[in-house]
Structures are given as C-alpha cells and as structure tokens.
Design a protein around this motif. Structure first.
Motif, PDB file in Angstrom:
ATOM      1  N   UNK A 129       0.875  -1.076   0.077  1.00 36.57           N
ATOM      2  CA  UNK A 129       0.035   0.052  -0.031  1.00 36.57           C
ATOM      3  C   UNK A 129       0.918   1.268  -0.173  1.00 36.57           C
ATOM      4  N   UNK A 130       0.595   2.263  -0.801  1.00 37.91           N
ATOM      5  CA  UNK A 130       0.886   3.535  -0.559  1.00 37.91           C
ATOM      6  C   UNK A 130       0.113   4.388   0.229  1.00 37.91           C
ATOM      7  N   UNK A 182      -4.765   6.522   1.054  1.00 36.32           N
ATOM      8  CA  UNK A 182      -3.957   5.368   0.815  1.00 36.32           C
ATOM      9  C   UNK A 182      -4.594   4.397  -0.205  1.00 36.32           C
ATOM     10  N   UNK A 183      -3.846   3.809  -0.946  1.00 40.87           N
ATOM     11  CA  UNK A 183      -4.369   2.776  -2.055  1.00 40.87           C
ATOM     12  C   UNK A 183      -4.900   1.635  -1.074  1.00 40.87           C
ATOM     13  N   UNK A 184      -5.567   0.879  -2.131  1.00 41.07           N
ATOM     14  CA  UNK A 184      -6.232  -0.556  -1.454  1.00 41.07           C
ATOM     15  C   UNK A 184      -5.683  -1.403  -1.911  1.00 41.07           C
ATOM     16  N   UNK A 185      -5.863  -2.641  -1.386  1.00 41.92           N
ATOM     17  CA  UNK A 185      -5.141  -4.005  -1.898  1.00 41.92           C
ATOM     18  C   UNK A 185      -5.623  -4.322  -3.302  1.00 41.92           C
ATOM     19  N   UNK A 220      -1.290   8.421  -4.895  1.00 41.99           N
ATOM     20  CA  UNK A 220      -1.134   8.099  -3.531  1.00 41.99           C
ATOM     21  C   UNK A 220      -2.725   7.477  -2.686  1.00 41.99           C
ATOM     22  N   UNK A 221      -3.468   6.943  -3.702  1.00 46.65           N
ATOM     23  CA  UNK A 221      -4.725   6.254  -3.318  1.00 46.65           C
ATOM     24  C   UNK A 221      -5.735   7.185  -3.390  1.00 46.65           C
ATOM     25  N   UNK A 222      -6.810   6.797  -2.691  1.00 54.70           N
ATOM     26  CA  UNK A 222      -8.092   7.800  -2.124  1.00 54.70           C
ATOM     27  C   UNK A 222      -8.218   8.055  -0.677  1.00 54.70           C
ATOM     28  N   UNK A 223      -8.859   8.935  -0.319  1.00 53.65           N
ATOM     29  CA  UNK A 223      -9.076   9.600   0.797  1.00 53.65           C
ATOM     30  C   UNK A 223      -9.351   8.457   1.915  1.00 53.65           C
TER      31      UNK A 223
END
Length: 545
Positions: A332-333, A346-349, A360-363
């Motif tokens: 995860x980032x 954060x990114x998800x699996x 860098x993913x979502x909130x």
C-alpha cells in the motif's frame, strides 16, 4: 446550450466501521483480553519477545513507575532513543496515565534537544546513553542546566531504569485503573516535532483519538488481523513507526517486529524471514537498499503479502520490483503528514499496479480531502493542480504553544493545508506532484520535479535520482539532477542525460546539471532534504563558475 459544471476536487471517505471512541490504554486492554497469548512485540537485536499478556504487564509496570515519580495526566515525557522495545513500552505506558509523549528525533544534537526540552516543558526524559556517533548522555549533561522543568532523566539499560521499574512493581494497580478512568480520547497524548526547513521545528500535538483511529484504519486498509506480523524498520519517533506501525498492530492484535535499532537492509530482510512477517514498512530509499542488498536472493520472503511504502513519492520501477521480487502483491502507498496523524490517503489492496505507482490512493475512511487554488482558496476542478487540504478526526489539536503557526496551517473551517501540490482524478485518486515550494519555474514554465525523477528512473544505470531547481540568471531557475548510479555502471554526465531525454521529455524539463552522489541528505524518517541539496548545489555551481 448549457455547459455541464466541472466536478470539484473534493472527496470524503466512508466506512462500514465506526470511529473508535477509546483511549489508547482502553484499546490495548481490549486487544489483550482477546489475544493474550499471541505475539505482541519481538526485538530481534536482543532476542526478547512479549505475548500480549506479558506486554500489557510490562506496560503497566512502567506506567506505575512513572506514577511513583508523580508523572500524570498532561505532563510531558520525552523519549530520545533509536528503535527498541523500551521505546514501545514507554509509548503505551505514558498513554495509560495520560502523560504526553514527546518524541525526540534521534538525530538531534544538543541545541535541538535543549529547544525541545524547553519548548515542550518536558519533566521526565527517557534516553539512550549513546548510539552510533551520538553521545546522548553527554548532550543531556550539557543542556540540563538550561532546562529548569526537566526533573528526571532515565537512561535506558541502567540502574536508574531498573529502579523505575522496581517502583512500578511495588505500585498499586488500582491507582493505575483510577488514573486511566480519568482520561478522555480527546486529551493530547503525543507531541511530534516537524523537521522544519526554516527556524525551529514545531510540535504537532496529537490526541488519543487522532492517532489511535489513524493507526486502526491504516491497518484496516492493509487487511490486518491477529495473524499478521509487521516488520517495522522505520523510526518510532515518527508517526510512520509509532502510529502506522505500533498502533495499527495493537488495535488488531498483530505482532510488532523490531528488526534493528536503526535501518539496516540485511537485518530487515533477516527479520522478515525469521519471524515470518506478512507486512514490511519503509520509505522508497529503504526498499531500494533492500533490493540492492548483495544477499537479497538468499532470503525467504515468501510470507510477505503487504506492507506500506510512504514518506516520499515511490518511483514506478521500485514499486514494480517490490511487488515482483519481494512478493508484496498488496503493498500500500500511504500519504500524509505528522499534523494529520499522519495518513490522509491510501491505496487499497485491489488497486491496480498503475494506481499504486501513479497515485497515493483515495481519501481514508471518515476523512475529507480537497484540492484548492493556493492563491484564492477555491476548490479546483478534478484534473487540475492545486494545494491538497484535509479535514477530519486526524487533524492535530494544533502546534504546541504556537497559536499563530497553528492558525496559518489550519483554517477557520478546520482544513489542514498541507503545502503539497496534488491532482484528483475523476475516480477520486490523488497524485501528489510536489511541494508548492519545490515547484521549479524555468522561464515561465512550471516544472514538477517528480515527473522528471520518474522518467530518469527508467534509465538502466540509475539507482535513484532527485531533481531540484537551482538559480539561473537567464531563466530564473534551471534543473539539476542528483543521481546515484547502480554498482558497476559507467558514470553519467549532463550530456549523457540530455541524450537520454532527447525527444522523450520537453526540452525545458531536461536537467542542465548532473551531480553524481553516493547518497542524499536525509531526515531520520527517510525523507530527502531538498532544501539542503539546493544549498549544496548553489555552492557547487559557484565553485564551477
């Protein structure tokens, strides 16, 4: 014909799990009752191990020892040491009695230590005696006469530390239960000093609610359960270690594994193998070091499934290798800052490789983010660059005894202004393109160093690269690339870099200067100090002119 309004760069995180309303001590107690016999803490350097029941007992002993010295709710307790089991015990013992843990950067020298001791009003300091080139004991002796509020100094692994524990063993557990019952999740529990680039650092003040929930939800997005074993080579003094590491583990019943007092690639890889770790943390430079370790192929990393890469942008090539060569398919980032406990996105699996290298993913759950025009404060449409802001449970209480600086960072609506430039796409994924202050303006063209760094990482001989702006009389600024070469590779110069970029990067994005280095100036948390690089670059250029 009417024009459809553009979707604003705003997103809020939902979750089917509510926020935790616990204090850290209450939450730990719940985990201990659920998983008393599971591994809680493993310190590889000493071979010591704690089950959750043993860990809780030692936390309570230390907490009662602190109470015997009249340390209580709201009192500041400093800790100045590399990663060790006692660091973690102190983190939870102070939380049990409501003392505010002040985490002191292990790289600090005497004048920085003196500033933090006085600015936070630390009454008791837990400290290592020495580590590597740092003689902590001598520095404490030097500054102590100038720190009138410092009443107690407790060096680790000394008779003073043992006496503190002995007092705790004779303490009354009922007094500890009574003290914990007086605590609120909204009480300040931690002060972390930001590594300020100008002036003295500021103390981000965080509550139980801030950091416990952030650790819990980061762990949720990593899929943690009591069966996970997390290797934590990142410093405890920073949120990455003590929140995303320790609190993510204890809120799920997972094991905390300390591979070494400070980061060592071989020790980290050995810990993953020996303890069958399922998760590994690090900043990109740590993963680069592990992948480049001469013995890398000899370690069995087959138990790894996830981990967290954070602290600075991850080059796409490094992420690909972490997934392919280390087996961290669900890595995860995370993005955040000390002032937000720290993770906001954060990114998800199940995110694609592209999402994990480009964003860098979502909130995060129960949080809000938006991207605003830095000048007007208005939310920009999705797809446009602006300053990233975040709001929610994670935003700090404020900077310790610094109301002006707090009001500059947190606006009237409680939005934390990060100072980072970001773009939100149509699906709510965020790409951080740099710091507002790092953006390079060359002849009127805005250049985001990360884009150039990502491209140069594709060169087969480049191990790592950082790009900065340097003064230029004609264009205002020019680009300089600091490059670490792979072992055995022929050195690159500016002409070779230009040839590699030719026809593939816009001409104004091609670095004019190239500087080869063995390492970058870093903070103790693994962030590259670009301010220091720019200062050194100016000196280098002046010598060549």
């Amino acid at each position: 014909m009417s024009v459809m309004p553009k979707v604003p760069s705003y997103a809020s995180g939902t979750s089917d799990k509510p926020l935790l309303g616990d204090t850290i001590g209450d939450n730990l107690g719940r985990t201990v009752r659920a998983f008393p016999d599971r591994d809680a803490l493993i310190e590889r350097a000493s071979g010591r191990r704690w089950s959750y029941a043993q860990f809780a007992a030692d936390v309570d002993t230390l907490a009662l020892g602190l109470l015997s010295l009249d340390i209580g709710k709201g009192d500041r307790v400093g800790i100045w040491a590399p990663n060790c089991a006692e660091w973690t015990l102190t983190q939870y013992a102070t939380a049990r009695i409501g003392a505010v843990l002040v985490t002191v950067n292990p790289a600090y020298r005497a004048h920085e230590l003196e500033y933090v001791l006085n600015q936070a009003g630390i009454r008791l300091l837990v400290t290592a005696e020495r580590f590597k080139t740092s003689d902590y004991a001598a520095m404490v002796t030097e500054v102590r006469p100038s720190c009138p509020e410092l009443e107690h100094v407790v060096p680790l692994a000394t008779p003073v530390w043992e006496r503190l524990l002995e007092h705790g063993r004779r303490g009354d557990p009922a007094a500890l239960a009574e003290r914990q019952a007086e605590l609120s999740p909204d009480d300040p529990i931690n002060i972390q000093y930001t590594s300020g680039t100008t002036g003295f650092p500021k103390g981000a003040t965080l509550s139980h609610h801030n950091i416990l929930n952030n650790g819990f939800f980061v762990g949720e997005l990593c899929g943690y359960t009591e069966r996970d074993r997390v290797c934590i080579p990142v410093p405890f003094y920073h949120c990455f270690g003590m929140v995303m590491g320790n609190l993510a583990c204890t809120s799920h019943g997972a094991a905390m594994v300390i591979p070494a007092p400070a980061f060592e690639p071989a020790a980290t890889l050995a810990a993953v193998e020996a303890e069958a770790c399922t998760s590994l943390y690090g900043v990109p430079t740590m993963f680069i070091g592990e992948l480049a370790d001469p013995g890398f192929a000899s370690y069995d990393l087959s138990t790894l499934r996830t981990g967290i890469m954070a602290g600075s942008p991850c080059p796409a090539e490094v992420m690909s290798q972490v997934i392919e060569r280390m087996g961290m398919a669900e890595v995860s980032i995370c993005y955040g800052m000390t002032e937000t406990s720290p993770v906001s996105a954060q990114t998800r699996a199940d995110d694609s490789l592209e999402r994990r290298v480009a964003t860098v993913g979502r909130v995060g759950p129960h949080l809000e983010v938006k991207v605003v025009d830095p000048h007007t404060g208005r939310t920009v449409p999705r797809g446009e660059t602006g300053e990233l802001c975040t709001r929610g449970y994670s935003v700090m209480l404020g900077y310790w005894e610094a109301p002006r600086e707090t009001s500059e960072a947190i606006d009237a609506a409680r939005w934390m202004h990060t100072g980072d430039l970001a773009v939100m796409d149509d699906d709510g994924y965020l790409s951080v393109t740099g710091r507002i202050k790092d953006m390079v303006i060359r002849g009127g063209e805005n250049i985001y160093p990360r884009e150039v760094e990502e491209f140069l990482h594709t060169h087969p001989d480049v191990l790592d690269v950082q790009v900065i702006g340097v003064p230029d009389p004609q264009y205002g600024e020019e680009l300089m690339a600091w490059i670490r070469m792979k072992d055995g590779a022929a050195p690159l110069d500016a002409e070779a870099v230009r040839a590699f970029c030719d026809g593939r990067l816009a001409h104004f994005k091609v670095p004019r200067y190239v500087h080869l280095v063995d390492s970058f100036p870093m903070t103790v948390t693994g962030k590259v100090r670009k301010v220091e690089m720019r200062q050194a670059a100016v000196r280098l250029l002046e010598q060549s002119w």
